[in-house]
Design a protein around this motif. Structure first.
Motif, PDB file in Angstrom:
ATOM      1  N   MET A 157      69.776  57.661  48.097  1.00  0.00           N
ATOM      2  CA  MET A 157      69.342  58.911  48.907  1.00  0.00           C
ATOM      3  C   MET A 157      67.958  58.318  49.361  1.00  0.00           C
ATOM      4  N   LEU A 158      67.778  58.542  50.684  1.00  0.00           N
ATOM      5  CA  LEU A 158      66.468  57.993  51.349  1.00  0.00           C
ATOM      6  C   LEU A 158      65.980  59.429  51.896  1.00  0.00           C
ATOM      7  N   GLU A 159      65.843  60.391  51.078  1.00  0.00           N
ATOM      8  CA  GLU A 159      64.732  61.470  51.616  1.00  0.00           C
ATOM      9  C   GLU A 159      63.470  61.390  52.234  1.00  0.00           C
ATOM     10  N   SER A 160      62.903  61.477  52.981  1.00  0.00           N
ATOM     11  CA  SER A 160      61.494  60.748  53.448  1.00  0.00           C
ATOM     12  C   SER A 160      60.419  61.117  52.437  1.00  0.00           C
ATOM     13  N   GLY A 161      59.724  60.142  51.869  1.00  0.00           N
ATOM     14  CA  GLY A 161      59.138  60.311  50.937  1.00  0.00           C
ATOM     15  C   GLY A 161      59.331  60.246  49.272  1.00  0.00           C
ATOM     16  N   ASN A 162      60.763  60.154  49.302  1.00  0.00           N
ATOM     17  CA  ASN A 162      61.374  60.352  47.950  1.00  0.00           C
ATOM     18  C   ASN A 162      62.780  59.485  48.155  1.00  0.00           C
ATOM     19  N   PRO A 163      62.505  58.305  48.284  1.00  0.00           N
ATOM     20  CA  PRO A 163      63.997  57.385  48.193  1.00  0.00           C
ATOM     21  C   PRO A 163      64.489  57.151  46.809  1.00  0.00           C
ATOM     22  N   GLN A 164      65.585  57.519  46.454  1.00  0.00           N
ATOM     23  CA  GLN A 164      66.299  57.247  45.249  1.00  0.00           C
ATOM     24  C   GLN A 164      67.629  56.460  45.153  1.00  0.00           C
ATOM     25  N   LEU A 165      67.776  55.897  44.149  1.00  0.00           N
ATOM     26  CA  LEU A 165      68.908  55.143  43.813  1.00  0.00           C
ATOM     27  C   LEU A 165      69.571  55.483  42.724  1.00  0.00           C
ATOM     28  N   LEU A 166      71.013  55.917  42.756  1.00  0.00           N
ATOM     29  CA  LEU A 166      71.668  56.520  41.673  1.00  0.00           C
ATOM     30  C   LEU A 166      72.924  55.666  41.590  1.00  0.00           C
ATOM     31  N   ALA A 167      73.471  55.431  40.531  1.00  0.00           N
ATOM     32  CA  ALA A 167      74.478  54.629  40.097  1.00  0.00           C
ATOM     33  C   ALA A 167      75.363  55.140  38.946  1.00  0.00           C
ATOM     34  N   GLY A 168      76.468  54.901  38.820  1.00  0.00           N
ATOM     35  CA  GLY A 168      77.257  55.473  37.653  1.00  0.00           C
ATOM     36  C   GLY A 168      78.263  54.077  37.178  1.00  0.00           C
ATOM     37  N   PHE A 169      78.664  53.952  36.174  1.00  0.00           N
ATOM     38  CA  PHE A 169      79.405  53.075  35.672  1.00  0.00           C
ATOM     39  C   PHE A 169      80.421  53.598  34.352  1.00  0.00           C
ATOM     40  N   HIS A 170      81.682  52.967  34.451  1.00  0.00           N
ATOM     41  CA  HIS A 170      82.468  53.552  33.219  1.00  0.00           C
ATOM     42  C   HIS A 170      82.208  52.163  32.299  1.00  0.00           C
ATOM     43  N   VAL A 171      81.852  52.332  30.992  1.00  0.00           N
ATOM     44  CA  VAL A 171      81.819  51.394  29.973  1.00  0.00           C
ATOM     45  C   VAL A 171      82.747  51.495  28.993  1.00  0.00           C
ATOM     46  N   ALA A 172      82.940  50.527  28.288  1.00  0.00           N
ATOM     47  CA  ALA A 172      83.868  50.389  26.992  1.00  0.00           C
ATOM     48  C   ALA A 172      83.216  51.384  25.815  1.00  0.00           C
ATOM     49  N   ASP A 173      81.720  51.133  25.649  1.00  0.00           N
ATOM     50  CA  ASP A 173      81.237  51.629  24.395  1.00  0.00           C
ATOM     51  C   ASP A 173      79.741  52.004  24.729  1.00  0.00           C
TER      52      ASP A 173
END
Length: 186
Positions: free
Chosen positions: A1-17
């Protein structure tokens, strides 16, 4: 998300444990604690929807003016770990952003193993804020003429392999053409 003045990177993953992921994070923090300037990790900073969030704040060096312009003086990072999931966030207030996304995900339908959608307009606006450029400006002009600015990538398992699909909406194709035309003028 590249909102002006506040860029954010968000990611999600499925993991075994998730517990193993958390143990690995704690071991990495122990090793990094010996490094000078390591700010430490605030373990168990927040919990929501079965996910525990661990946070860290890193000062962006004063001599890194471009990085400070894009990210601010401090870079917030978070790792969220659930029973079989892991999340990563970078940017101001990323824990709350992750909580919102994870909360919506709990209600989400079944999805492909990998699916990503990117809106090109915010990326070009952010790039133009960092440094004005005639090629980027022409790409933005083309994108502003269409509300179809998405690039989608999905991966489907098939027998003995995977099927990859890349979709470019009409506005993206027009923006590519505008960028090529403008770069050829130089």
């Amino acid at each position: 998300m590249l909102e002006s003045g506040n860029p954010q990177l968000l990611a999600g993953f499925h993991v075994a444990d998730g517990k193993e992921v958390e143990e690995m994070l704690r071991r990495m923090a122990e090793l990094a604690a010996e490094e000078p300037g390591f700010p430490g990790i605030n373990f168990d900073a927040a919990t929501a929807n079965g996910v525990t969030y661990h946070t860290m704040v890193v000062d962006v060096p004063a001599d890194e003016q471009e990085a400070r312009k894009a990210l601010g003086d401090r870079l917030e990072m978070a790792v969220g770990i659930g029973k079989s999931s892991a999340y990563m966030g970078v940017g101001r207030d990323c824990v709350n952003a992750l909580k919102q996304v994870v909360g919506k995900q709990a209600k989400a339908q079944k999805v492909t193993p990998f699916e990503m959608t990117v809106a090109l307009t915010p990326i070009m606006e952010f790039a133009n804020e960092m440094e004005e450029n005639t090629v980027v400006s022409s790409i933005m002009e083309a994108l502003n003429q269409s509300d179809k600015d998405h690039v989608r990538l999905s991966v489907q398992p098939i027998k003995d392999g995977f099927r990859y699909r890349i979709e470019l909406e009409e506005g993206v194709l027009q923006a590519i053409g505008a960028g090529v035309r403008m770069s050829n003028e130089f």
